[in-house]
Design a protein around this motif. Sequence first.
Motif, PDB file in Angstrom:
ATOM      1  N   LEU A 293       0.806  -1.225   0.000  1.00  0.00           N
ATOM      2  CA  LEU A 293       0.000   0.000   0.000  1.00  0.00           C
ATOM      3  C   LEU A 293       0.838   1.273   0.000  1.00  0.00           C
ATOM      4  CD1 LEU A 293      -2.670  -1.064   2.654  1.00  0.00           C
ATOM      5  CD2 LEU A 293      -3.015  -0.898   0.180  1.00  0.00           C
ATOM      6  N   GLY A 294       2.147   1.126   0.248  1.00  0.00           N
ATOM      7  CA  GLY A 294       3.001   2.305   0.339  1.00  0.00           C
ATOM      8  C   GLY A 294       2.789   3.086   1.622  1.00  0.00           C
ATOM      9  N   LYS A 295       2.417   2.358   2.719  1.00  0.00           N
ATOM     10  CA  LYS A 295       2.146   3.017   3.997  1.00  0.00           C
ATOM     11  C   LYS A 295       2.976   2.365   5.099  1.00  0.00           C
ATOM     12  CE  LYS A 295      -2.593   4.108   2.598  1.00  0.00           C
ATOM     13  NZ  LYS A 295      -4.046   4.027   2.930  1.00  0.00           N
ATOM     14  N   PRO A 296       3.514   3.159   6.021  1.00  0.00           N
ATOM     15  CA  PRO A 296       4.299   2.583   7.116  1.00  0.00           C
ATOM     16  C   PRO A 296       3.411   1.858   8.122  1.00  0.00           C
ATOM     17  CG  PRO A 296       4.029   4.939   7.449  1.00  0.00           C
ATOM     18  CD  PRO A 296       3.443   4.635   6.095  1.00  0.00           C
ATOM     19  N   VAL A 297       3.989   0.879   8.807  1.00  0.00           N
ATOM     20  CA  VAL A 297       3.300   0.146   9.858  1.00  0.00           C
ATOM     21  C   VAL A 297       3.896   0.554  11.199  1.00  0.00           C
ATOM     22  CG1 VAL A 297       2.832  -2.122  10.863  1.00  0.00           C
ATOM     23  CG2 VAL A 297       2.707  -1.804   8.377  1.00  0.00           C
ATOM     24  N   ALA A 298       3.045   1.086  12.068  1.00  0.00           N
ATOM     25  CA  ALA A 298       3.463   1.556  13.385  1.00  0.00           C
ATOM     26  C   ALA A 298       3.075   0.523  14.436  1.00  0.00           C
ATOM     27  CB  ALA A 298       2.798   2.896  13.699  1.00  0.00           C
ATOM     28  N   VAL A 299       4.026   0.109  15.243  1.00  0.00           N
ATOM     29  CA  VAL A 299       3.716  -0.795  16.352  1.00  0.00           C
ATOM     30  C   VAL A 299       3.449   0.093  17.565  1.00  0.00           C
ATOM     31  CG1 VAL A 299       4.428  -2.832  17.645  1.00  0.00           C
ATOM     32  CG2 VAL A 299       5.253  -2.500  15.314  1.00  0.00           C
ATOM     33  N   ASN A 300       2.195   0.469  17.723  1.00  0.00           N
ATOM     34  CA  ASN A 300       1.825   1.517  18.671  1.00  0.00           C
ATOM     35  C   ASN A 300       1.336   1.000  20.010  1.00  0.00           C
ATOM     36  OD1 ASN A 300       2.655   3.655  17.215  1.00  0.00           O
ATOM     37  ND2 ASN A 300       0.647   4.292  16.484  1.00  0.00           N
ATOM     38  N   GLU A 301       1.378  -0.299  20.210  1.00  0.00           N
ATOM     39  CA  GLU A 301       1.200  -0.876  21.541  1.00  0.00           C
ATOM     40  C   GLU A 301       2.092  -2.109  21.617  1.00  0.00           C
ATOM     41  OE1 GLU A 301      -2.708  -1.742  22.990  1.00  0.00           O
ATOM     42  OE2 GLU A 301      -3.542   0.193  22.347  1.00  0.00           O
ATOM     43  N   ILE A 302       3.045  -2.091  22.519  1.00  0.00           N
ATOM     44  CA  ILE A 302       3.864  -3.261  22.829  1.00  0.00           C
ATOM     45  C   ILE A 302       3.763  -3.466  24.330  1.00  0.00           C
ATOM     46  CG2 ILE A 302       6.139  -4.323  22.717  1.00  0.00           C
ATOM     47  CD1 ILE A 302       6.882  -2.368  20.503  1.00  0.00           C
ATOM     48  N   GLY A 303       3.191  -4.585  24.734  1.00  0.00           N
ATOM     49  CA  GLY A 303       2.967  -4.803  26.150  1.00  0.00           C
ATOM     50  C   GLY A 303       3.562  -6.098  26.649  1.00  0.00           C
ATOM     51  N   GLN A 304       4.101  -6.072  27.848  1.00  0.00           N
ATOM     52  CA  GLN A 304       4.630  -7.266  28.509  1.00  0.00           C
ATOM     53  C   GLN A 304       4.464  -7.096  30.004  1.00  0.00           C
ATOM     54  OE1 GLN A 304       8.483  -8.735  27.186  1.00  0.00           O
ATOM     55  NE2 GLN A 304       9.020  -9.397  29.257  1.00  0.00           N
ATOM     56  N   GLY A 305       3.999  -8.124  30.663  1.00  0.00           N
ATOM     57  CA  GLY A 305       3.795  -8.056  32.096  1.00  0.00           C
ATOM     58  C   GLY A 305       5.098  -7.991  32.864  1.00  0.00           C
ATOM     59  N   ALA A 306       5.061  -7.293  33.982  1.00  0.00           N
ATOM     60  CA  ALA A 306       6.199  -7.221  34.902  1.00  0.00           C
ATOM     61  C   ALA A 306       5.632  -6.961  36.288  1.00  0.00           C
ATOM     62  CB  ALA A 306       7.182  -6.134  34.490  1.00  0.00           C
ATOM     63  N   GLY A 307       6.516  -6.927  37.273  1.00  0.00           N
ATOM     64  CA  GLY A 307       6.075  -6.790  38.654  1.00  0.00           C
ATOM     65  C   GLY A 307       6.220  -8.127  39.326  1.00  0.00           C
ATOM     66  N   SER A 308       5.120  -8.722  39.763  1.00  0.00           N
ATOM     67  CA  SER A 308       5.180 -10.027  40.418  1.00  0.00           C
ATOM     68  C   SER A 308       5.534 -11.150  39.447  1.00  0.00           C
ATOM     69  CB  SER A 308       3.844 -10.329  41.100  1.00  0.00           C
ATOM     70  OG  SER A 308       2.805 -10.430  40.143  1.00  0.00           O
ATOM     71  N   CYS A 309       5.396 -10.917  38.139  1.00  0.00           N
ATOM     72  CA  CYS A 309       5.654 -11.965  37.143  1.00  0.00           C
ATOM     73  C   CYS A 309       6.966 -11.754  36.383  1.00  0.00           C
ATOM     74  CB  CYS A 309       4.500 -12.063  36.160  1.00  0.00           C
ATOM     75  SG  CYS A 309       4.093 -10.510  35.330  1.00  0.00           S
ATOM     76  N   GLY A 310       7.748 -10.780  36.739  1.00  0.00           N
ATOM     77  CA  GLY A 310       9.018 -10.566  36.056  1.00  0.00           C
ATOM     78  C   GLY A 310       9.615  -9.227  36.424  1.00  0.00           C
ATOM     79  N   SER A 311      10.923  -9.105  36.248  1.00  0.00           N
ATOM     80  CA  SER A 311      11.596  -7.869  36.632  1.00  0.00           C
ATOM     81  C   SER A 311      11.424  -6.790  35.569  1.00  0.00           C
ATOM     82  CB  SER A 311      13.085  -8.132  36.850  1.00  0.00           C
ATOM     83  OG  SER A 311      13.736  -8.367  35.617  1.00  0.00           O
ATOM     84  N   LEU A 312      11.511  -5.546  36.005  1.00  0.00           N
ATOM     85  CA  LEU A 312      11.449  -4.423  35.072  1.00  0.00           C
ATOM     86  C   LEU A 312      12.631  -4.452  34.121  1.00  0.00           C
ATOM     87  CD1 LEU A 312      10.388  -1.496  37.457  1.00  0.00           C
ATOM     88  CD2 LEU A 312       8.924  -3.075  36.173  1.00  0.00           C
ATOM     89  N   ALA A 313      13.791  -4.849  34.614  1.00  0.00           N
ATOM     90  CA  ALA A 313      14.990  -4.895  33.778  1.00  0.00           C
ATOM     91  C   ALA A 313      14.846  -5.935  32.670  1.00  0.00           C
ATOM     92  CB  ALA A 313      16.220  -5.194  34.632  1.00  0.00           C
ATOM     93  N   GLN A 314      14.290  -7.088  33.000  1.00  0.00           N
ATOM     94  CA  GLN A 314      14.113  -8.124  31.990  1.00  0.00           C
ATOM     95  C   GLN A 314      13.090  -7.698  30.948  1.00  0.00           C
ATOM     96  OE1 GLN A 314      15.904 -11.085  31.569  1.00  0.00           O
ATOM     97  NE2 GLN A 314      14.848 -10.886  29.593  1.00  0.00           N
ATOM     98  N   ARG A 315      12.030  -7.027  31.394  1.00  0.00           N
ATOM     99  CA  ARG A 315      11.058  -6.545  30.415  1.00  0.00           C
ATOM    100  C   ARG A 315      11.699  -5.559  29.460  1.00  0.00           C
ATOM    101  NH1 ARG A 315       5.538  -3.693  32.284  1.00  0.00           N
ATOM    102  NH2 ARG A 315       7.002  -2.205  33.238  1.00  0.00           N
TER     103      ARG A 315
END
Length: 370
Positions: A293-315
């Motif tokens: 289409l000649g249009k860029p694709v924006a990845v405008n939401e990238i989410g990964q859990g952290a807190g009790s399920c993983g460290s902020l540094a690893q995320r």
Amino acid sequence: MSLRRLTRRFCLTGVLALLIVGWSLPTAALGAPANRVTATADGLRLDGRPWWPSGLDAYQLATDWSVNSGCGAMVDLDAYFAALPPHSLTRFDLFAQLAVNKNTGELDFAPMDAVFAAATRHDQMVIPVLSSGEGACESGEFKDHDWYASGWRAQVAAGGLTFEQWMRTAVSRWKSSPALAGWEMVGEPESSICGDTACRWQSRICPPDAALVLRHFFDTAGAVLHRIHRAGLIWSGLAGGGQCGTAGPQYEYVGGSRHLGVLDYHDYGSDGVPLPGDQWNGLAERIRQGAVLGKPVAVNEIGQGAGSCGSLAQRAADFRTKVSGQRAAGTATALFWAFVPDPRPDECTYDIGPDDPVFDLVADLSTVTD
């Protein structure tokens, strides 16, 4: 961002609201440069220079509990924007519900004006999202097939406005903001038919004309927006994962609307994987379709859990790996879900707080080429 992924912590008539806009534009916006951001087949440009922005989804920026019903906690706008490198990109909710003063029932743009003003002070760029597909922080009602077919023009909602009236109001008011990177009409549009009163996603039905209805919406609503802001960039807001109306080749068909300048993809559930998804609805296929289409694709939401399920540094490390591969594959942005001023470190959430290492990643990623 859907309600399944997050628990988010009457009035003038439409005609009167439109009249107000005519004489109440913020003085800071008068004479400001418009259309700073443009889109090409090769990506985005800011002030004519190649621009590969990173940043955050910060949906609650327009929350002001002294004025509106809010959407999450209040944010120190200057502190937030100052923590980002110049020319970063932030996506936030600019819903009609947040423009209603809860004390008077009248339209009150002050909290929204404050977001644009703060972004401008700190040389930042923003994408305002005008409505939520799932109704989060609005009425809570899912926007279904009939809404995209005609309801956006007929159904009266917050502030006594239809979506069309709110879009006209918002675009007229903020189209000249130097912080404006464009418009997203609906976050994660999906033209399903509800199968129960709660419109749970498991019971939704995807009708045969779903793609036609979405394409017509973008063609028609996009034309309305462009009559007000002629060269304003419209971002699709599509989740891109095979949702009703945009599955497989339908994504390319809907994305082919001449009013859409940027296509979107939302990335969850594949931690550290640059190109998630299958051969029909994965990010690699969306990038290929965008190139056609000649249009860029924006990845405008990238989410990964952290807190009790993983460290902020690893995320942050997983984000870095993911975005490095996506950028090499041809994506145009990387925005991380989601900034909150009050993160919950004892829970497994997508929360990105003020001291999160993701801010350092954003600084490393964002570029404007001379």
